[in-house]
Design a protein around this motif. Structure first.
Motif, PDB file in Angstrom:
ATOM      1  N   VAL A  70       2.429   5.515  -1.936  1.00  0.00           N
ATOM      2  CA  VAL A  70       2.466   4.259  -1.203  1.00  0.00           C
ATOM      3  C   VAL A  70       3.916   3.900  -0.887  1.00  0.00           C
ATOM      4  CG1 VAL A  70       1.832   1.816  -1.256  1.00  0.00           C
ATOM      5  CG2 VAL A  70       0.373   3.497  -2.399  1.00  0.00           C
ATOM      6  N   PHE A  71       4.240   3.818   0.406  1.00  0.00           N
ATOM      7  CA  PHE A  71       5.566   3.385   0.839  1.00  0.00           C
ATOM      8  C   PHE A  71       5.635   1.874   0.703  1.00  0.00           C
ATOM      9  CE2 PHE A  71       8.297   1.675   4.184  1.00  0.00           C
ATOM     10  CZ  PHE A  71       9.494   2.294   3.873  1.00  0.00           C
ATOM     11  N   CYS A  72       6.674   1.367   0.042  1.00  0.00           N
ATOM     12  CA  CYS A  72       6.817  -0.061  -0.200  1.00  0.00           C
ATOM     13  C   CYS A  72       8.106  -0.569   0.437  1.00  0.00           C
ATOM     14  CB  CYS A  72       6.881  -0.332  -1.706  1.00  0.00           C
ATOM     15  SG  CYS A  72       5.462   0.287  -2.610  1.00  0.00           S
ATOM     16  N   HIS A  73       8.019  -1.749   1.025  1.00  0.00           N
ATOM     17  CA  HIS A  73       9.187  -2.399   1.621  1.00  0.00           C
ATOM     18  C   HIS A  73       9.198  -3.859   1.199  1.00  0.00           C
ATOM     19  CE1 HIS A  73      10.918  -4.826   5.017  1.00  0.00           C
ATOM     20  NE2 HIS A  73      11.953  -4.127   4.607  1.00  0.00           N
ATOM     21  N   CYS A  74      10.272  -4.256   0.519  1.00  0.00           N
ATOM     22  CA  CYS A  74      10.412  -5.641   0.081  1.00  0.00           C
ATOM     23  C   CYS A  74      10.882  -6.477   1.265  1.00  0.00           C
ATOM     24  CB  CYS A  74      11.403  -5.746  -1.075  1.00  0.00           C
ATOM     25  SG  CYS A  74      11.663  -7.475  -1.609  1.00  0.00           S
ATOM     26  N   ARG A  75      10.113  -7.486   1.603  1.00  0.00           N
ATOM     27  CA  ARG A  75      10.485  -8.338   2.726  1.00  0.00           C
ATOM     28  C   ARG A  75      11.629  -9.290   2.369  1.00  0.00           C
ATOM     29  NH1 ARG A  75       4.489  -8.535   3.393  1.00  0.00           N
ATOM     30  NH2 ARG A  75       4.004  -7.318   5.256  1.00  0.00           N
ATOM     31  N   GLN A  76      11.918  -9.412   1.083  1.00  0.00           N
ATOM     32  CA  GLN A  76      12.984 -10.332   0.661  1.00  0.00           C
ATOM     33  C   GLN A  76      14.351  -9.654   0.639  1.00  0.00           C
ATOM     34  OE1 GLN A  76      11.906 -12.972  -2.422  1.00  0.00           O
ATOM     35  NE2 GLN A  76      13.999 -13.563  -2.901  1.00  0.00           N
ATOM     36  N   CYS A  77      14.447  -8.476   0.028  1.00  0.00           N
ATOM     37  CA  CYS A  77      15.766  -7.825  -0.097  1.00  0.00           C
ATOM     38  C   CYS A  77      15.872  -6.525   0.712  1.00  0.00           C
ATOM     39  CB  CYS A  77      16.086  -7.550  -1.571  1.00  0.00           C
ATOM     40  SG  CYS A  77      15.139  -6.191  -2.304  1.00  0.00           S
ATOM     41  N   ASP A  78      14.810  -6.122   1.396  1.00  0.00           N
ATOM     42  CA  ASP A  78      14.762  -4.913   2.235  1.00  0.00           C
ATOM     43  C   ASP A  78      14.786  -3.603   1.452  1.00  0.00           C
ATOM     44  OD1 ASP A  78      14.305  -5.920   4.758  1.00  0.00           O
ATOM     45  OD2 ASP A  78      16.433  -6.140   5.233  1.00  0.00           O
ATOM     46  N   ARG A  79      14.608  -3.640   0.156  1.00  0.00           N
ATOM     47  CA  ARG A  79      14.525  -2.404  -0.630  1.00  0.00           C
ATOM     48  C   ARG A  79      13.282  -1.628  -0.199  1.00  0.00           C
ATOM     49  NH1 ARG A  79      12.101  -1.281  -5.884  1.00  0.00           N
ATOM     50  NH2 ARG A  79      12.985   0.648  -6.649  1.00  0.00           N
ATOM     51  N   GLU A  80      13.382  -0.290  -0.191  1.00  0.00           N
ATOM     52  CA  GLU A  80      12.253   0.585   0.140  1.00  0.00           C
ATOM     53  C   GLU A  80      12.104   1.626  -0.950  1.00  0.00           C
ATOM     54  OE1 GLU A  80      13.468   2.068   3.969  1.00  0.00           O
ATOM     55  OE2 GLU A  80      12.619   0.353   5.014  1.00  0.00           O
ATOM     56  N   TRP A  81      10.867   1.953  -1.298  1.00  0.00           N
ATOM     57  CA  TRP A  81      10.587   2.950  -2.330  1.00  0.00           C
ATOM     58  C   TRP A  81       9.155   3.439  -2.177  1.00  0.00           C
ATOM     59  CZ3 TRP A  81      10.354  -2.222  -2.995  1.00  0.00           C
ATOM     60  CH2 TRP A  81       9.253  -2.765  -3.662  1.00  0.00           C
ATOM     61  N   VAL A  82       8.827   4.495  -2.892  1.00  0.00           N
ATOM     62  CA  VAL A  82       7.467   5.025  -2.922  1.00  0.00           C
ATOM     63  C   VAL A  82       6.903   4.762  -4.308  1.00  0.00           C
ATOM     64  CG1 VAL A  82       6.020   7.091  -2.759  1.00  0.00           C
ATOM     65  CG2 VAL A  82       7.920   6.770  -1.178  1.00  0.00           C
ATOM     66  N   ALA A  83       5.695   4.219  -4.352  1.00  0.00           N
ATOM     67  CA  ALA A  83       5.037   3.891  -5.616  1.00  0.00           C
ATOM     68  C   ALA A  83       3.654   4.523  -5.645  1.00  0.00           C
ATOM     69  CB  ALA A  83       4.944   2.374  -5.771  1.00  0.00           C
ATOM     70  N   SER A  84       2.953   4.321  -6.731  1.00  0.00           N
ATOM     71  CA  SER A  84       1.601   4.860  -6.861  1.00  0.00           C
ATOM     72  C   SER A  84       0.572   3.743  -6.929  1.00  0.00           C
ATOM     73  CB  SER A  84       1.503   5.764  -8.086  1.00  0.00           C
ATOM     74  OG  SER A  84       1.801   5.034  -9.250  1.00  0.00           O
ATOM     75  N   ALA A  85       0.911   2.576  -6.378  1.00  0.00           N
ATOM     76  CA  ALA A  85      -0.017   1.454  -6.367  1.00  0.00           C
ATOM     77  C   ALA A  85       0.312   0.537  -5.195  1.00  0.00           C
ATOM     78  CB  ALA A  85       0.083   0.673  -7.670  1.00  0.00           C
ATOM     79  N   HIS A  86      -0.677  -0.199  -4.747  1.00  0.00           N
ATOM     80  CA  HIS A  86      -0.474  -1.131  -3.644  1.00  0.00           C
ATOM     81  C   HIS A  86      -0.016  -2.502  -4.131  1.00  0.00           C
ATOM     82  CE1 HIS A  86      -1.855   1.050  -0.041  1.00  0.00           C
ATOM     83  NE2 HIS A  86      -2.578   1.735  -0.899  1.00  0.00           N
ATOM     84  N   ASN A  87      -0.361  -2.902  -5.324  1.00  0.00           N
ATOM     85  CA  ASN A  87       0.040  -4.202  -5.859  1.00  0.00           C
ATOM     86  C   ASN A  87       1.303  -4.016  -6.679  1.00  0.00           C
ATOM     87  OD1 ASN A  87      -2.250  -5.443  -4.761  1.00  0.00           O
ATOM     88  ND2 ASN A  87      -3.477  -4.818  -6.517  1.00  0.00           N
TER      89      ASN A  87
END
Length: 66
Positions: free
Chosen positions: A28-45
């Motif tokens: 799961v590609f994740c993008h923080c709308r607050q600080c713009d950090r991006e990472w890949v995780a294994s969960a949606h929440n």
């Protein structure tokens, strides 16, 4: 024109759908709308390391291979 034949038989379709679910759950590609950090995780929440829970998530299998 006659009726089209299915791409998969029922067992092949089940396996294909299972593979998609696993890819969806584990990449799961994740993008923080607050600080713009991006990472890949294994969960949606997920929560960002900055503490924000305003995180956009996109299943990685939706991205084309490069």
């Amino acid at each position: 024109m006659g009726p089209s034949s299915p791409q998969f038989n029922p067992e092949e379709l089940r396996r294909w759908q299972f593979g998609l679910r696993q890819a969806d759950d584990n990449n799961v590609f994740c993008h923080c709308r607050q600080c713009d950090r991006e990472w890949v995780a294994s969960a949606h929440n997920v929560q960002c390391t900055c503490g924000s829970t305003d995180v956009e998530t996109i299943s990685c299998w939706q991205f084309p291979d490069g």
